[in-house]
Structure formats: structure tokens, C-alpha cells
Write a protein that holds these residues in place. Structure first.
Motif, PDB file in Angstrom:
ATOM      1  N   ASP A  92       0.832  -1.209   0.000  1.00  0.00           N
ATOM      2  CA  ASP A  92       0.000   0.000   0.000  1.00  0.00           C
ATOM      3  C   ASP A  92       0.869   1.261   0.000  1.00  0.00           C
ATOM      4  OD1 ASP A  92      -2.372  -1.369  -0.065  1.00  0.00           O
ATOM      5  OD2 ASP A  92      -2.948  -0.949   1.999  1.00  0.00           O
ATOM      6  N   LEU A  93       2.014   1.217   0.670  1.00  0.00           N
ATOM      7  CA  LEU A  93       2.902   2.379   0.704  1.00  0.00           C
ATOM      8  C   LEU A  93       3.509   2.661  -0.663  1.00  0.00           C
ATOM      9  CD1 LEU A  93       4.994   1.975   4.002  1.00  0.00           C
ATOM     10  CD2 LEU A  93       2.884   3.260   3.653  1.00  0.00           C
ATOM     11  N   VAL A  94       3.942   1.629  -1.346  1.00  0.00           N
ATOM     12  CA  VAL A  94       4.681   1.833  -2.590  1.00  0.00           C
ATOM     13  C   VAL A  94       3.800   2.412  -3.689  1.00  0.00           C
ATOM     14  CG1 VAL A  94       4.409  -0.420  -3.740  1.00  0.00           C
ATOM     15  CG2 VAL A  94       6.582   0.813  -3.934  1.00  0.00           C
ATOM     16  N   VAL A  95       2.466   2.237  -3.603  1.00  0.00           N
ATOM     17  CA  VAL A  95       1.607   2.813  -4.635  1.00  0.00           C
ATOM     18  C   VAL A  95       1.619   4.346  -4.593  1.00  0.00           C
ATOM     19  CG1 VAL A  95       0.105   0.794  -4.705  1.00  0.00           C
ATOM     20  CG2 VAL A  95      -0.542   2.738  -3.291  1.00  0.00           C
ATOM     21  N   ALA A  96       2.057   4.920  -3.484  1.00  0.00           N
ATOM     22  CA  ALA A  96       2.222   6.373  -3.398  1.00  0.00           C
ATOM     23  C   ALA A  96       3.627   6.801  -3.822  1.00  0.00           C
ATOM     24  CB  ALA A  96       1.941   6.858  -1.980  1.00  0.00           C
ATOM     25  N   GLY A  97       4.435   5.821  -4.237  1.00  0.00           N
ATOM     26  CA  GLY A  97       5.815   6.094  -4.601  1.00  0.00           C
ATOM     27  C   GLY A  97       6.760   6.045  -3.421  1.00  0.00           C
ATOM     28  N   ALA A  98       6.264   5.604  -2.262  1.00  0.00           N
ATOM     29  CA  ALA A  98       7.043   5.654  -1.028  1.00  0.00           C
ATOM     30  C   ALA A  98       7.883   4.399  -0.810  1.00  0.00           C
ATOM     31  CB  ALA A  98       6.123   5.860   0.167  1.00  0.00           C
ATOM     32  N   SER A 166       8.071  13.512  -5.871  1.00  0.00           N
ATOM     33  CA  SER A 166       7.910  12.176  -6.452  1.00  0.00           C
ATOM     34  C   SER A 166       6.648  11.458  -5.991  1.00  0.00           C
ATOM     35  CB  SER A 166       9.136  11.312  -6.103  1.00  0.00           C
ATOM     36  OG  SER A 166      10.312  11.886  -6.646  1.00  0.00           O
ATOM     37  N   ILE A 167       5.768  12.168  -5.279  1.00  0.00           N
ATOM     38  CA  ILE A 167       4.532  11.545  -4.826  1.00  0.00           C
ATOM     39  C   ILE A 167       3.717  11.070  -6.025  1.00  0.00           C
ATOM     40  CG2 ILE A 167       2.324  11.952  -3.659  1.00  0.00           C
ATOM     41  CD1 ILE A 167       3.783  13.982  -1.876  1.00  0.00           C
ATOM     42  N   LEU A 168       3.219   9.856  -5.942  1.00  0.00           N
ATOM     43  CA  LEU A 168       2.429   9.258  -7.013  1.00  0.00           C
ATOM     44  C   LEU A 168       0.962   9.274  -6.581  1.00  0.00           C
ATOM     45  CD1 LEU A 168       3.515   8.022  -9.678  1.00  0.00           C
ATOM     46  CD2 LEU A 168       3.209   5.778  -8.632  1.00  0.00           C
ATOM     47  N   ASP A 169       0.121  10.012  -7.307  1.00  0.00           N
ATOM     48  CA  ASP A 169      -1.287  10.119  -6.901  1.00  0.00           C
ATOM     49  C   ASP A 169      -2.270   9.890  -8.040  1.00  0.00           C
ATOM     50  OD1 ASP A 169      -0.893  12.427  -8.349  1.00  0.00           O
ATOM     51  OD2 ASP A 169      -1.080  13.787  -6.645  1.00  0.00           O
ATOM     52  N   GLY A 170      -1.781   9.560  -9.232  1.00  0.00           N
ATOM     53  CA  GLY A 170      -2.665   9.236 -10.341  1.00  0.00           C
ATOM     54  C   GLY A 170      -3.165  10.414 -11.145  1.00  0.00           C
ATOM     55  N   VAL A 171      -2.837  11.645 -10.761  1.00  0.00           N
ATOM     56  CA  VAL A 171      -3.387  12.812 -11.465  1.00  0.00           C
ATOM     57  C   VAL A 171      -2.857  12.921 -12.897  1.00  0.00           C
ATOM     58  CG1 VAL A 171      -3.795  14.117  -9.349  1.00  0.00           C
ATOM     59  CG2 VAL A 171      -1.613  14.374 -10.550  1.00  0.00           C
ATOM     60  N   VAL A 247       7.907   7.702 -15.028  1.00  0.00           N
ATOM     61  CA  VAL A 247       7.067   7.368 -16.178  1.00  0.00           C
ATOM     62  C   VAL A 247       5.875   6.500 -15.752  1.00  0.00           C
ATOM     63  CG1 VAL A 247       8.984   7.566 -17.796  1.00  0.00           C
ATOM     64  CG2 VAL A 247       8.445   5.343 -16.810  1.00  0.00           C
ATOM     65  N   ILE A 248       5.954   5.906 -14.572  1.00  0.00           N
ATOM     66  CA  ILE A 248       4.767   5.250 -14.008  1.00  0.00           C
ATOM     67  C   ILE A 248       3.884   6.339 -13.420  1.00  0.00           C
ATOM     68  CG2 ILE A 248       3.898   3.717 -12.194  1.00  0.00           C
ATOM     69  CD1 ILE A 248       6.339   1.995 -12.539  1.00  0.00           C
ATOM     70  N   ARG A 249       2.655   6.410 -13.911  1.00  0.00           N
ATOM     71  CA  ARG A 249       1.764   7.494 -13.521  1.00  0.00           C
ATOM     72  C   ARG A 249       0.827   7.118 -12.377  1.00  0.00           C
ATOM     73  NH1 ARG A 249       0.302   9.591 -19.692  1.00  0.00           N
ATOM     74  NH2 ARG A 249       2.317  10.631 -20.038  1.00  0.00           N
ATOM     75  N   ALA A 250       0.620   5.841 -12.166  1.00  0.00           N
ATOM     76  CA  ALA A 250      -0.238   5.394 -11.068  1.00  0.00           C
ATOM     77  C   ALA A 250       0.036   3.933 -10.778  1.00  0.00           C
ATOM     78  CB  ALA A 250      -1.717   5.598 -11.405  1.00  0.00           C
ATOM     79  N   LEU A 251      -0.209   3.543  -9.541  1.00  0.00           N
ATOM     80  CA  LEU A 251      -0.091   2.160  -9.109  1.00  0.00           C
ATOM     81  C   LEU A 251      -1.326   1.815  -8.273  1.00  0.00           C
ATOM     82  CD1 LEU A 251       3.623   2.272  -7.932  1.00  0.00           C
ATOM     83  CD2 LEU A 251       2.802   0.766  -9.750  1.00  0.00           C
ATOM     84  N   ALA A 252      -1.762   0.572  -8.363  1.00  0.00           N
ATOM     85  CA  ALA A 252      -2.877   0.118  -7.532  1.00  0.00           C
ATOM     86  C   ALA A 252      -2.553  -1.256  -6.982  1.00  0.00           C
ATOM     87  CB  ALA A 252      -4.177   0.067  -8.341  1.00  0.00           C
ATOM     88  N   HIS A 253      -2.678  -1.407  -5.673  1.00  0.00           N
ATOM     89  CA  HIS A 253      -2.492  -2.686  -4.995  1.00  0.00           C
ATOM     90  C   HIS A 253      -3.850  -3.391  -5.009  1.00  0.00           C
ATOM     91  CE1 HIS A 253      -1.438  -4.895  -0.968  1.00  0.00           C
ATOM     92  NE2 HIS A 253      -1.287  -5.681  -2.025  1.00  0.00           N
TER      93      HIS A 253
END
Length: 363
Positions: A92-98, A166-171, A247-253
Motif C-alpha cells: 500500500d505504501l509503494v503505490v504512493a511512490g514511497a 515524487s509523490i504518485l497520486d494518479g493525477v 514514467v509510471i503514472r499510477a499504481l494500484a495494490h
């Protein structure tokens, strides 16, 4: 020596101290740069600067293993559910880029069985090592009257960090983006109330060979730990575009709610996702669950990961390079769909084509 009143009440302090000694070595093996305190304190200190961060934003997550624990308890196999516990939090953390930095666990039982608890914590330590985070502390709660003999419960708490830019939020997700699917190791840690009901009604025994994997017992097959995607995904996130963004714009667990409920959480309004069920293989465990439990394809996709444990969204031009990075890190990856403009502006939906044919169940 006279037995203490507390022990007569059901709490064995000596057993707790024995457990602490048993787990010291595997826990300390998880320590990483940034950990400032040893085991045994009232709180654990962590230095973000020492860990290499300039402008960090903290990301936190908490989760459990759910009724998968019931399978572990009935099978007497406690060495992998700790990996599940870590995986459910750090993925769950890594989907935010963390990057996960440290982890704490909570183990509750009616009567402390040191061997059982040590096996569980050993699994937690193994999961932390795989995720690259430190197991900095935890709580063992012995609560007679709250849990039946042999039963226990688990909760995990993870904290990670990501540089602000580097926060990943899907926007940044856009129509035409490619959806990549990282293969799961099995059922992972969601849907086990349904899994257990199907096992019960089928008459299958946990000690017998799994109908979908005869080389393993049913218990062993169902207890395969949740895959931890952290290190491969963090490596892929280092691939940047011309603007210096991943280049990864969003991640979903893909957890509870399956493919249909989790992917929309990172898709902006006005967009939807179309997947093709023929583009990846459905693992045999899900075919067995669908057939034995008489589940429709839609129910399968709304309850389980169906073989895809993590989804990544990127522009088509970078998809192949991302897949190469992930595969070099040991992941099986498929191109499973694309992002589209949502009809009538109703965004956030996931459509899965060819489910009935690919998964061999009527929908």
C-alpha cells in the motif's frame, strides 16, 4: 517457586520474556540505515536525513491478515502469515511512490505459545527484509478470555517516505495510457471468509492435496504468502520522463474488492479502464474457487485479485522498458489493458472484456 497471581490469571510474563529473546536476532537483522534505537525501548526513533531524504513526505499504512489466519491456525502453519502482514502494508505504501522505512506489529492471543509466536514474528522479519524496512518494535498482548486456546490475531503498521516531488497520486493518468499487471502469488490475503466457506462446503480437507495444485496440501497452497512488490516497483519508479517525473503514472495494490474496486482508486474523473481477461492467465486456484463456489466472473473479479496483485499505469512509449525492469527483478508482467475516456463523463469504472470465455464461468 510459587506461581504468581498474574500467571494464575492466564498471563505468563516469563513466556513473554522468552519470546523477546527468541526474536531478537531475526528482528535486528531487519535494521537499516536510519534506525536510531535498539529493541526494548518505549518508542523507536528513525532519522530520515540519515536514510537519505531531502524533502520527505511520510506515508503510513495499517492492515491485518484477516481470516487467512484461521487457515494457518487450523493447519498449524504459522511461519508465512507474518510475510502476509508486512506485504499488505508495504504494498500500500509503494503505490504512493514511497519507500517503506520501518514496521511495527501487534500480536494478540489468549495464551502465549512461544513457538507459535516466534514463528509468526520470524515471518514478519522475513517480510521486512524482503521489503527493505526495519522491524523496529511491536506489542505482544496476552489476553485470556478474549481469544480461544491457540487463536491469535495480527495487525501491522508501516511508515514510508517519498520525496515531495515524487509523490504518485494518479493525477497524470491520461486516456491512451497502458495498464500493466504484475502477477500475484495466489489469493494473497483477501477474500478468505469466502475461501473458507467454499472449502467447508466442498468437503475438502486442508491436509489433503489441493485440487488445483496436487503437489501441495490445500493448506499450503492457500497459505502462499502475499507477494511483496516493493523493491521491483521502486526500481521501476526511478525511470523518469523529460520533466523528471516517474514514467509510471499510477499504481494500484489489488486487495479486498479485487480488480473492479481497487483500480478506480487511482484513476481521475472522466476516465475509465478497460482490461482484457485473455491477456493474462487465471491461476488454477481461482478457477477452482469459481467452479466449486459457483461464483460468476464478476463476483470473482470483485472479490479476488484473479492473478494480478499490482497494477501500474504508464504512457505506451515507456511500457516495454518498465516491463523489462520489473522482469529483471523477478516479476511476471503482462499488458492487461488501457485507459479510456469514460462515456458520458462517468469515470472511475473498470470494464473487463472476455471474462466469461477466459475464466470459463458464466457471468
Amino acid at each position: 517457586m510459587k506461581e504468581s497471581a498474574y500467571k494464575k490469571a492466564g498471563v505468563d510474563i516469563d513466556a513473554g520474556e522468552d519470546l523477546v529473546e527468541r526474536i531478537k536476532a531475526p528482528v535486528k537483522a531487519t535494521f537499516r540505515k536510519g534506525v536510531m534505537t535498539d529493541l526494548g525501548g518505549f518508542g523507536a526513533l528513525f532519522d530520515l536525513k540519515q536514510a537519505g531524504y531531502r524533502d520527505p513526505v511520510l506515508v503510513s499504512s495499517t492492515d491485518g491478515v484477516g481470516t487467512k489466519l484461521r487457515v494457518a491456525i487450523e493447519a498449524g502453519a504459522h511461519d508465512t502469515v507474518g510475510i502476509d502482514l508486512v506485504a499488505m502494508c508495504v504494498n500500500d505504501l509503494v503505490v504512493a511512490g514511497a519507500e517503506p522505512l520501518f514496521f511495527l506489529d501487534y500480536f494478540a492471543c489468549g495464551r502465549l505459545d512461544v513457538d507459535q509466536a516466534a514463528a509468526v514474528v520470524g515471518g514478519i522479519a522475513a517480510g521486512c527484509r524482503e521489503a527493505g524496512c526495519a522491524l523496529v518494535g511491536g506489542e505482544t498482548a496476552e489476553m485470556p478470555g478474549m481469544y480461544a486456546s491457540g487463536d491469535y490475531d495480527l495487525a501491522g503498521f508501516a511508515v514510508g517516505a517519498v520525496e515531495r516531488e515524487s509523490i504518485l497520486d494518479g493525477v497524470r493518468v491520461a486516456a491512451g495510457d497502458v495498464v500493466l499487471g504484475l502477477v500475484s502469488s495466489g489469493v494473497h490475503s483477501n477474500g478468505y471468509s469466502l475461501v473458507r466457506r467454499i472449502v467447508e462446503t466442498s468437503g475438502a480437507a486442508y491436509a489433503a492435496a489441493a485440487p488445483f495444485a496436487p503437489e501441495a496440501s490445500l493448506a499450503a497452497a492457500l497459505l502462499r504468502p502475499t507477494r511483496i512488490y516493493v523493491k521491483p516497483v521502486l526500481e521501476a519508479l526511478r525511470l523518469k520522463d523529460a520533466a523528471g517525473l516517474s514514467v509510471i503514472r499510477a499504481l494500484a495494490h489489488i486487495t479486498g474488492g479485487g480488480l473492479l474496486e481497487n483500480i478506480p482508486r487511482v484513476i481521475p474523473a472522466g476516465l475509465c479502464v478497460r482490461l482484457d481477461a485473455k491477456s493474462w492467465p487465471l491461476p488454477p486456484v481461482f478457477s477452482w474457487l469459481a467452479e466449486t463456489g459457483q461464483l460468476s466472473a464478476t463476483e470473482l473479479a470483485r472479490t479476488f485479485n484473479c492473478g494480478i496483485g499490482m497494477v501500474a499505469v504508464c504512457a505506451p512509449a515507456q511500457a516495454e522498458e518498465i516491463m523489462e525492469i520489473l522482469r529483471a527483478r523477478g516479476e511476471q508482467v503482462y499488458t492487461i489493458g488501457k485507459v479510456e475516456t469514460a462515456p458520458s463523463g462517468a469515470g472511475g469504472l473498470v470494464h473487463i472484456d472476455h471474462m466469461r470465455d477466459a475464466w470459463r464461468r458464466p457471468g
